[in-house]
Design an enzyme around this catalytic site. Structure first.
Site, PDB file in Angstrom:
ATOM      1  N   ASN A  37      45.580  43.997  50.636  1.00  0.00           N
ATOM      2  CA  ASN A  37      44.888  45.044  51.401  1.00  0.00           C
ATOM      3  C   ASN A  37      43.943  44.430  52.420  1.00  0.00           C
ATOM      4  O   ASN A  37      43.838  44.912  53.550  1.00  0.00           O
ATOM      5  CB  ASN A  37      44.148  46.000  50.464  1.00  0.00           C
ATOM      6  CG  ASN A  37      45.087  47.014  49.853  1.00  0.00           C
ATOM      7  OD1 ASN A  37      45.480  47.972  50.502  1.00  0.00           O
ATOM      8  ND2 ASN A  37      45.486  46.778  48.611  1.00  0.00           N
TER       9      ASN A  37
ATOM     10  N   ARG B 249      24.307  42.783  35.580  1.00  0.00           N
ATOM     11  CA  ARG B 249      24.895  43.513  36.713  1.00  0.00           C
ATOM     12  C   ARG B 249      23.861  43.672  37.830  1.00  0.00           C
ATOM     13  O   ARG B 249      24.159  43.524  39.009  1.00  0.00           O
ATOM     14  CB  ARG B 249      25.379  44.886  36.246  1.00  0.00           C
ATOM     15  CG  ARG B 249      26.073  45.657  37.361  1.00  0.00           C
ATOM     16  CD  ARG B 249      26.543  47.028  36.917  1.00  0.00           C
ATOM     17  NE  ARG B 249      27.375  46.996  35.727  1.00  0.00           N
ATOM     18  CZ  ARG B 249      28.659  46.640  35.704  1.00  0.00           C
ATOM     19  NH1 ARG B 249      29.249  46.263  36.811  1.00  0.00           N
ATOM     20  NH2 ARG B 249      29.333  46.661  34.581  1.00  0.00           N
TER      21      ARG B 249
ATOM     22  N   ASN C 270      36.683  52.786  48.892  1.00  0.00           N
ATOM     23  CA  ASN C 270      37.541  52.106  47.918  1.00  0.00           C
ATOM     24  C   ASN C 270      38.967  52.630  48.064  1.00  0.00           C
ATOM     25  O   ASN C 270      39.184  53.759  48.504  1.00  0.00           O
ATOM     26  CB  ASN C 270      37.040  52.376  46.496  1.00  0.00           C
ATOM     27  CG  ASN C 270      37.841  51.627  45.457  1.00  0.00           C
ATOM     28  OD1 ASN C 270      38.224  50.470  45.638  1.00  0.00           O
ATOM     29  ND2 ASN C 270      38.134  52.293  44.338  1.00  0.00           N
TER      30      ASN C 270
ATOM     31  N   HIS D  72      42.443  53.228  45.700  1.00  0.00           N
ATOM     32  CA  HIS D  72      42.853  53.295  44.292  1.00  0.00           C
ATOM     33  C   HIS D  72      44.326  53.703  44.218  1.00  0.00           C
ATOM     34  O   HIS D  72      44.745  54.638  44.910  1.00  0.00           O
ATOM     35  CB  HIS D  72      41.974  54.313  43.556  1.00  0.00           C
ATOM     36  CG  HIS D  72      42.263  54.359  42.096  1.00  0.00           C
ATOM     37  ND1 HIS D  72      41.785  53.399  41.220  1.00  0.00           N
ATOM     38  CD2 HIS D  72      43.005  55.211  41.352  1.00  0.00           C
ATOM     39  CE1 HIS D  72      42.221  53.679  40.004  1.00  0.00           C
ATOM     40  NE2 HIS D  72      42.956  54.767  40.059  1.00  0.00           N
TER      41      HIS D  72
ATOM     42  N   ASP E 108      30.834  56.422  44.814  1.00  0.00           N
ATOM     43  CA  ASP E 108      29.546  56.913  44.316  1.00  0.00           C
ATOM     44  C   ASP E 108      29.224  56.132  43.049  1.00  0.00           C
ATOM     45  O   ASP E 108      29.788  55.066  42.816  1.00  0.00           O
ATOM     46  CB  ASP E 108      29.578  58.439  44.121  1.00  0.00           C
ATOM     47  CG  ASP E 108      30.563  58.857  43.042  1.00  0.00           C
ATOM     48  OD1 ASP E 108      31.106  57.971  42.341  1.00  0.00           O
ATOM     49  OD2 ASP E 108      30.794  60.072  42.896  1.00  0.00           O
ATOM     50  N   GLU E 109      28.349  56.675  42.214  1.00  0.00           N
ATOM     51  CA  GLU E 109      27.913  55.865  41.071  1.00  0.00           C
ATOM     52  C   GLU E 109      28.850  55.958  39.870  1.00  0.00           C
ATOM     53  O   GLU E 109      28.632  55.327  38.854  1.00  0.00           O
ATOM     54  CB  GLU E 109      26.466  56.234  40.711  1.00  0.00           C
ATOM     55  CG  GLU E 109      25.522  55.749  41.808  1.00  0.00           C
ATOM     56  CD  GLU E 109      24.085  56.192  41.629  1.00  0.00           C
ATOM     57  OE1 GLU E 109      23.646  56.324  40.473  1.00  0.00           O
ATOM     58  OE2 GLU E 109      23.407  56.392  42.653  1.00  0.00           O
TER      59      GLU E 109
ATOM     60  N   VAL F 204      33.055  55.893  38.285  1.00  0.00           N
ATOM     61  CA  VAL F 204      34.236  55.042  38.453  1.00  0.00           C
ATOM     62  C   VAL F 204      35.355  55.869  39.085  1.00  0.00           C
ATOM     63  O   VAL F 204      35.885  56.782  38.447  1.00  0.00           O
ATOM     64  CB  VAL F 204      34.687  54.460  37.091  1.00  0.00           C
ATOM     65  CG1 VAL F 204      35.974  53.653  37.253  1.00  0.00           C
ATOM     66  CG2 VAL F 204      33.595  53.595  36.495  1.00  0.00           C
TER      67      VAL F 204
HETATM   68  C1  GRF Z   1      45.400  47.538  44.970  1.00  0.00           C
HETATM   69  O1  GRF Z   1      46.464  48.126  44.285  1.00  0.00           O
HETATM   70  C2  GRF Z   1      44.249  48.502  45.053  1.00  0.00           C
HETATM   71  O2  GRF Z   1      44.638  49.840  45.075  1.00  0.00           O
HETATM   72  C3  GRF Z   1      43.512  48.230  43.776  1.00  0.00           C
HETATM   73  O3  GRF Z   1      43.636  46.843  43.579  1.00  0.00           O
HETATM   74  C4  GRF Z   1      44.819  46.362  44.199  1.00  0.00           C
HETATM   75  C5  GRF Z   1      44.441  45.209  45.080  1.00  0.00           C
HETATM   76  O4  GRF Z   1      45.546  44.487  45.553  1.00  0.00           O
HETATM   77  N1  GRF Z   1      42.164  48.720  43.862  1.00  0.00           N
HETATM   78  P1  GRF Z   1      45.341  43.377  46.680  1.00  0.00           P
HETATM   79  O5  GRF Z   1      44.404  42.318  46.136  1.00  0.00           O
HETATM   80  O6  GRF Z   1      44.792  44.046  47.904  1.00  0.00           O
HETATM   81  O7  GRF Z   1      46.698  42.795  46.928  1.00  0.00           O
END
Ligand code: GRF
Length: 185
Positions: A13, A58, A100, A102, A134-135, A137
């Site tokens: 990504n 953390r 983010n 997901h 946000d705070e 998950v």
């Molecule tokens: C992706 O599938 C993303 O949705 C998730 O972690 C993975 C990261 O893959 N949060 P990469 O490191 O970008 O290849």
């Protein structure tokens, strides 16, 4: 926009974000030797490797991340496979500016192993979500989603492969939109 990408793994990504020519001023990785570090280096983008294990709590690690981001005047953070939950101090320091990606259609299958969860549940459609952090998950406001069909013969690898291909289009698209909105301010 001054964008930092936080990643832990292969960094595909991150690569898609870099290839889109977005203003990435910094990459932060919490695992030495990860693919994302090599990709940042190859693109000539400053990269900081900061393993969270070196910090006692953390809160201490978040403070270190804040310091690193502050040093580069970062105003937007994109999490790209960053395997670490951000604490409240960090989230509050960038209100509405942490994004983010997901690999599911949230709110379905938050947390770890979203693709495996979807297969185990037997859903026929899953997908990708880009959302503000946000705070919680994987609970923040949703910015964009795209669906991916689950095939009869899919296993985790084959489904992951198609989901990643969608991620690599959707994430840069959303970040480009945010950058353009910033330019218009
Ligand atoms: C992706 O599938 C993303 O949705 C998730 O972690 C993975 C990261 O893959 N949060 P990469 O490191 O970008 O290849």
């Amino acid at each position: 926009m001054r964008l930092a990408v936080l990643a832990s793994g292969e960094g595909t990504n991150l690569q898609a974000i870099l290839d889109e020519g977005l203003p990435v001023v910094l990459v932060v990785c919490n695992r030495a030797g990860a693919g994302c570090v090599r990709r940042a280096e190859a693109a000539g983008v400053p990269v900081v490797v900061s393993p969270h294990g070196a910090w006692a709590s953390r809160e201490a690690y978040d403070a270190e991340l804040l310091r690193i981001l502050g040093e580069r005047d970062v105003d937007t953070v994109a999490l790209a496979g960053f395997m670490r939950i951000l604490g409240p101090a960090l989230v509050r320091a960038f209100p509405g500016r942490i994004v983010n990606i997901h690999p599911s259609l949230l709110p379905a299958f938050p947390g770890l192993h979203a693709i495996r969860q979807a297969l185990e549940h037997g859903v026929r459609v899953t997908g990708v979500t880009v959302h503000l952090v946000d705070e919680g998950v994987d609970t923040g406001p949703i910015l964009a989603q795209r669906a991916v069909q689950v095939r009869e013969d899919d296993d985790e690898d084959s489904l992951a492969c198609r989901i990643h291909a969608v991620e690599h289009v959707l994430y840069p698209e959303v970040l480009r939109r945010l950058a353009t909105a910033d330019d218009g301010r």
